[in-house]
Write an enzyme that holds these catalytic residues in place. Structure first.
Site, PDB file in Angstrom:
ATOM      1  N   ASP A  17      -1.682  16.278  16.480  1.00 58.16           N
ATOM      2  CA  ASP A  17      -1.606  16.416  15.022  1.00 58.16           C
ATOM      3  C   ASP A  17      -2.940  16.043  14.375  1.00 58.16           C
ATOM      4  O   ASP A  17      -2.985  15.300  13.397  1.00 58.16           O
ATOM      5  CB  ASP A  17      -0.471  15.556  14.460  1.00 58.16           C
ATOM      6  CG  ASP A  17      -0.069  15.977  13.039  1.00 58.16           C
ATOM      7  OD1 ASP A  17      -0.390  17.118  12.648  1.00 58.16           O
ATOM      8  OD2 ASP A  17       0.551  15.171  12.330  1.00 58.16           O
ATOM      9  N   ASN A  64     -22.093  11.345  29.123  1.00 63.48           N
ATOM     10  CA  ASN A  64     -21.074  12.401  29.244  1.00 63.48           C
ATOM     11  C   ASN A  64     -19.992  12.313  28.167  1.00 63.48           C
ATOM     12  O   ASN A  64     -19.024  13.074  28.188  1.00 63.48           O
ATOM     13  CB  ASN A  64     -20.448  12.405  30.641  1.00 63.48           C
ATOM     14  CG  ASN A  64     -19.564  11.176  30.884  1.00 63.48           C
ATOM     15  OD1 ASN A  64     -19.469  10.278  30.040  1.00 63.48           O
ATOM     16  ND2 ASN A  64     -18.937  11.126  32.038  1.00 63.48           N
ATOM     17  N   LYS A  68       2.509  -2.399   8.933  1.00 64.27           N
ATOM     18  CA  LYS A  68       3.621  -1.521   8.574  1.00 64.27           C
ATOM     19  C   LYS A  68       4.919  -2.231   8.950  1.00 64.27           C
ATOM     20  O   LYS A  68       5.152  -2.563  10.102  1.00 64.27           O
ATOM     21  CB  LYS A  68       3.528  -0.187   9.305  1.00 64.27           C
ATOM     22  CG  LYS A  68       4.734   0.716   9.023  1.00 64.27           C
ATOM     23  CD  LYS A  68       4.629   2.064   9.713  1.00 64.27           C
ATOM     24  CE  LYS A  68       3.668   2.958   8.989  1.00 64.27           C
ATOM     25  NZ  LYS A  68       3.626   4.323   9.581  1.00 64.27           N
ATOM     26  N   LEU A 119       0.813  -1.214   0.000  1.00 69.47           N
ATOM     27  CA  LEU A 119       0.000   0.000   0.000  1.00 69.47           C
ATOM     28  C   LEU A 119       0.847   1.264   0.000  1.00 69.47           C
ATOM     29  O   LEU A 119       0.362   2.347  -0.323  1.00 69.47           O
ATOM     30  CB  LEU A 119      -0.931   0.008   1.220  1.00 69.47           C
ATOM     31  CG  LEU A 119      -1.904  -1.173   1.317  1.00 69.47           C
ATOM     32  CD1 LEU A 119      -2.632  -1.147   2.653  1.00 69.47           C
ATOM     33  CD2 LEU A 119      -2.893  -1.137   0.173  1.00 69.47           C
TER      34      LEU A 119
END
Length: 579
Positions: free
Chosen positions: A263, A454, A170, A147
């Site tokens: 990020d 909540n 990975k 990929l």
């Protein structure tokens, strides 16, 4: 077609600020290009027009895990990395009378008392099965297509040999990592393995052999947030509210666990599948860290369009994530960022000033409540900025809130859940966290979120109680039911029900313990394939058990006393409702 959760951005080395790169370091933002996404009709997405020179990177992928390198001794790179701007049905209820429930409660009292006196318990959290394993990963997975690839290694689409489940791996070359990068890898793994939320990418395993590390996560095939928007013929505030609510739900859960993402951006928001109703997940926890409320963070990390001004000043809190959410929502509603510039430095200078506008040309059709909400997310003073919890309670989001009606069938499944033995608890927890499909879990997550009043990603005793009171009015009986539930399904003994614990109990037990799934589970635990599960084999999957826990497991299901668990004993222990 490939999973965007596997875009290999670990290949890109990140300095203190990860930035957006395009060939001429200019951002085309002419007036004619600022058409609102909500007005675009059948035209191409405005996001695609604004940040157009990015096509060369659309085949890059990443897992929900990345390697980042800080080079504080060097001047921060001014090269700007390209910003890829890719923007319920309730099951029929089953009725049960109060009298029937009372009889069932009474009939189970003896079983419950027995379960409570079982002896020592083992805590079984989602992290229990995310072990670092040494050996050949090819023994467990069939590798499919690549990929993404780069300097650090490759990202693969793989299939688990025993279960047939598709995942992403990975592969990271050990010789390409410096010591700091290696520590970041393990830090991220430790963060991800402890996050259990429907809108956060799931980590399954970490393997290593002589030459490589392998991170195994779920495979998300639905593409990035802006990819989805580009395919849509129209875009409304209700859709934007749905998307930002899911991002905020993940953010609340992280902040409750004292984890800051640092990020958040559209590239790190990935859809589970290509289904138009697919839920989304937050990925890439490579810059995440544990935070302390008494101590500000100082390392400057993030992406220019989304970075909070206080991060640039080297003193910030978890509310930097809220600023990023505000920027994401601004882009969703108009098609361009609130802070723009021709260079990285220009962008960052405008972020520092923090002034933005709602151009009438693009924002007249957007509600006053939406603009007020964005303003509250993008307040310069973090102390005045909304928290993630407060953001989820904003009037604009409340306007588009999903139904809060609780599904009685799910609550009935939870009531009937039985797993008194240590091994059965462990195996059912393993099946739900490691062997269930995304579709199965997605059917339950909306029910979980209806009960999670909540929005913190956990179910408390009071939240369960309110759920049960919505289907029957006897407070005393409801309280008894909730006490029983907590005793049964809080297997990590936290005092709260985590998402995976909820799914384990809420899923139909016949479905969870199907013949094929039980057989697959046995094969996974029976590492040498001899037809028996030994203590050593169980520990490969679960970590160190200790002799006392193993003795308890054997006493629960080792009927012939041979010191191991046969397939027949395994099946009997799992499929008998009363043990």
């Amino acid at each position: 077609m490939g999973s965007k959760c596997c875009r290999d951005d670990s290949i890109q080395i990140k300095d203190e600020i990860q930035t957006a790169q395009y060939p001429d370091a200019t951002l085309p933002l002419g007036p004619k290009q600022k058409e609102s996404l909500s007005q675009q009709g059948s035209k191409n997405s405005q996001v695609q027009e604004i940040l157009v020179p990015i096509d060369k990177k659309q085949n890059e992928y990443e897992l929900g895990s990345e390697i980042h390198v800080d080079k504080e001794q060097k001047q921060v790179a001014t090269v700007v990395q390209e910003q890829q701007q890719k923007i319920e049905e309730i099951v029929q209820s089953q009725k049960m009378t109060t009298e029937q429930i009372k009889k069932e409660v009474q009939s189970q009292n003896q079983e419950d008392n027995c379960a409570k006196s079982m002896g020592k318990k083992i805590k079984l959290g989602v992290e229990t099965f995310v072990q670092s394993k040494v050996g050949s990963i090819g023994t467990h997975y069939n590798f499919g297509k690549v990929l993404g690839q780069g300097a650090f290694g490759k990202v693969w689409k793989v299939t688990h040999k025993t279960t047939g489940l598709v995942r992403a791996i990975k592969q990271i070359k050990k010789n390409s990592l410096i010591k700091e990068e290696e520590s970041r890898l393990f830090s991220e793994m430790n963060i991800l393995k402890n996050l259990d939320h429907p809108h956060i990418v799931k980590l399954f395993e970490l393997f290593q052999d002589e030459n490589n590390y392998y991170l195994v996560t779920e495979y998300l095939s639905g593409g990035e947030l802006f990819d989805r928007i580009k395919k849509m013929s129209s875009f409304s505030e209700s859709i934007a509210a749905d998307y930002i609510r899911q991002i905020l739900l993940a953010t609340v859960h992280c902040h409750e666990k004292k984890i800051v993402h640092r990020d958040l951006k559209p590239e790190n928001i990935i859809f589970i599948s290509e289904d138009p109703k697919s839920q989304l997940k937050v990925i890439d926890f490579g810059t995440s860290r544990k935070f302390d409320n008494q101590k500000a963070m100082s390392k400057r990390l993030g992406t220019p369009y989304y970075i909070a001004p206080e991060v640039l000043g080297h003193s910030y809190t978890e509310k930097c994530d809220i600023w990023s959410c505000g920027v994401i929502l601004y882009i969703l509603l108009c098609g361009y960022p609130p802070f723009v510039g021709k260079t990285e430095n220009q962008i960052l200078e405008r972020v520092k000033i923090g002034k933005f506008t709602f151009d009438p040309e693009d924002w007249d059709s957007i509600s006053k409540e939406a603009k007020e909400f964005i303003t509250k997310l993008l307040r310069m003073d973090p102390n005045k900025r909304l928290s993630a919890k407060q953001a989820l309670e904003d009037p604009w989001l409340a306007k588009y809130a999903p139904s809060t009606q609780v599904n009685r069938k799910v609550l009935d499944n939870i009531r009937q859940f039985q797993a008194q033995t240590v091994l059965k608890q462990a195996l059912m927890s393993y099946m739900i966290t490691q062997m269930s499909t995304q579709k199965e879990i997605q059917e339950l997550q909306k029910e979980f979120q209806r009960l999670d009043i909540n929005n913190d990603g956990f179910l408390s005793k009071d939240e369960f109680l309110k759920g049960y009171l919505s289907i029957q009015n006897d407070l005393k009986l409801a309280e008894e039911e909730v006490e029983k539930i907590l005793e049964k399904i809080d297997i990590n003994q936290s005092g709260l029900i985590d998402f995976s614990e909820f799914c384990m109990a809420a899923m139909n037990q016949e479905k969870l313990l199907s013949v094929s799934r039980v057989e697959q589970a046995f094969k996974i635990f029976d590492q040498n394939g001899d037809g028996f599960i030994s203590k050593k084999e169980l520990e490969i999957v679960m970590g160190d058990l200790g002799d006392d826990v193993w003795s308890q497991i054997l006493s629960d299901c080792d009927n012939n006393g041979d010191g191991q668990i046969s397939y027949e004993e395994f099946v009997k222990m799992l499929q008998n409702k009363k043990l």
